[in-house]
Design a protein around this motif. Structure first.
Motif, short mmCIF file in Angstrom:
data_model
loop_
_atom_site.label_atom_id
_atom_site.label_comp_id
_atom_site.label_asym_id
_atom_site.label_seq_id
_atom_site.Cartn_x
_atom_site.Cartn_y
_atom_site.Cartn_z
N GLU A 36 0.82 -1.22 0.00
CA GLU A 36 0.00 0.00 0.00
C GLU A 36 0.85 1.27 0.00
OE1 GLU A 36 -3.18 0.49 -0.20
OE2 GLU A 36 -4.13 -1.44 0.28
N ILE B 175 3.17 5.54 3.98
CA ILE B 175 1.88 4.92 3.66
C ILE B 175 0.75 5.90 3.96
CG2 ILE B 175 1.68 3.87 5.96
CD1 ILE B 175 0.34 1.45 4.63
N THR C 142 3.03 6.64 -1.74
CA THR C 142 2.73 5.61 -2.75
C THR C 142 3.63 5.91 -3.94
OG1 THR C 142 1.02 6.77 -4.03
CG2 THR C 142 0.28 5.61 -2.04
#
Length: 377
Positions: free
Chosen positions: A68, A102, A212
């Protein structure tokens, strides 16, 4: 312990869900009382340093976190113009990467799914309304009218912890540091392969943190009056005004900040519970017990360490009182180190006079602290 315990976790944030997962995976009965209606984590993104990722590995969600987020290994220090001053490799614990950025909502989903899969029950829209403890357990009534008896109640309910107020009254109210954090999510620049920290100007610092492959967040710390709140119509402009002296990647990131509603502003406060973190079988952990300024990026890491060590202590000890005493003896020195050095760095960056003890801590510095904190917790 030889028998399964009944544990109520007050708060479904990062620490609370980590504890719920660890305990449920060990066969304990766990419920989480979460005031929100869902796990809609506030904020933008978060850094998971190696010690936090080591905990994620222990509860079985490391791969999900990395999938993620954005794994990184080098901290880059820049001047206000964006020129590189230093590149500092980050240490790692065995079996865990150096860092992962994250999105907070993604981390909440990962931890919520893990807790549920392990067998924990999350009760949304609930909080503790009545609590009565004795030597053998804790009787609790929740706001949905349900009631039960628990072997342990753990407050992972944040810096404004209602459970802390129940235990200690107003003795440990959050202390505002005089500074606030501004954060906003923007597209990740190709050159931002890890945290990029620019120092100087009137800001303590500005940071770019990849979360990301496509996104990063811009963060900055400024001195702010305690009653200051950004203008809902001009928050993006107010952030740009504060960062006007920065060029390079910070200035480029600002070109994407056009929506005032996307800007997250939060006051930086701290809490230190100087008395024991547990009263009988009622426990405070994470920010409820030891909230720090964000300067070491270790607040959430300390919470998940608290959670895992507490779960392991309850598994190993012969009794609940023994487990809680063992847990606090292990956790307090490490959490206090993080809090004290974080506060010292804040004071150093903003020109505030430091004490002799803080001067000694500053010799360790942020890079040195990273090496200290990859040692076993």
């Amino acid at each position: 312990m030889a028998t399964s315990l009944r544990v109520l976790v007050h708060g479904g944030g990062i620490g609370g869900l980590t504890l719920a997962t660890a305990l449920a995976r060990s066969g304990h009965t766990v419920e989480v009382a979460e005031l929100r209606g869902e796990l809609d984590a506030l904020g933008v993104g978060i850094i998971q340093p190696s010690n936090a990722l080591h905990v994620m590995r222990e509860i079985g969600v490391l791969d999900a976190c990395l999938a993620e987020g954005f794994e990184w290994e080098v901290l880059t220090i820049c001047d206000p113009a964006g020129g590189t001053l230093a590149k500092i490799p980050q240490p790692r614990m065995d079996g865990a990467p150096a860092n992962n950025g994250i999105p907070r909502p993604a981390l909440a989903r990962v931890l919520g799914a893990a807790a549920t899969a392990a067998g924990a029950v999350i009760r949304f829209g609930t909080t503790i309304t009545e609590l009565a403890a004795d030597d053998d357990g804790v009787d609790v009534t929740l706001s949905d009218g349900s009631a039960g008896r628990w072997d342990v109640v753990v407050g992972f309910d944040g810096i404004g912890s209602p459970l802390r107020t129940r235990l200690y009254g107003d003795r440990y109210r959050p202390e505002y540091t005089g500074f606030a954090n501004w954060r906003v999510t923007v597209p990740r620049q190709s050159g931002v392969e890890g945290v990029v920290m620019s120092t100087g100007n009137q800001a303590a610092k500005a940071l770019l943190t990849p979360i990301t492959g496509d996104l990063m967040y811009l963060g900055a710390v400024f001195a702010e009056a305690e009653d200051f709140r950004p203008d809902p119509e001009r928050a993006h402009e107010q952030l740009a005004e504060r960062l006007a002296g920065f060029a390079g990647p910070v200035a480029e990131a600002l070109t994407h900040v056009t929506d005032p509603a996307a800007v997250v502003h939060s006051r930086i406060s701290q809490v230190t519970v100087e008395e024991p973190w547990h009263v009988g079988r009622v426990v405070l952990a994470g920010d409820a017990a030891h909230a720090s300024t964000p300067h070491l990026a270790q607040g959430a890491a300390m919470a998940v360490e608290d959670a895992l060590v507490l779960a392991r202590s309850l598994d190993a000890a012969g009794s609940v009182p023994e487990a809680l005493q063992t847990w606090e003896e292990r956790r307090r020195p490490r959490a206090m180190f993080v809090q004290a050095l974080s506060r010292a760095v804040l004071k150093q960056e903003t020109g505030t006079p430091t004490t002799a003890e803080e001067d000694e801590l500053l010799k360790v510095g942020i890079p040195g602290a990273a090496h200290v904190l990859v040692k076993p917790y």
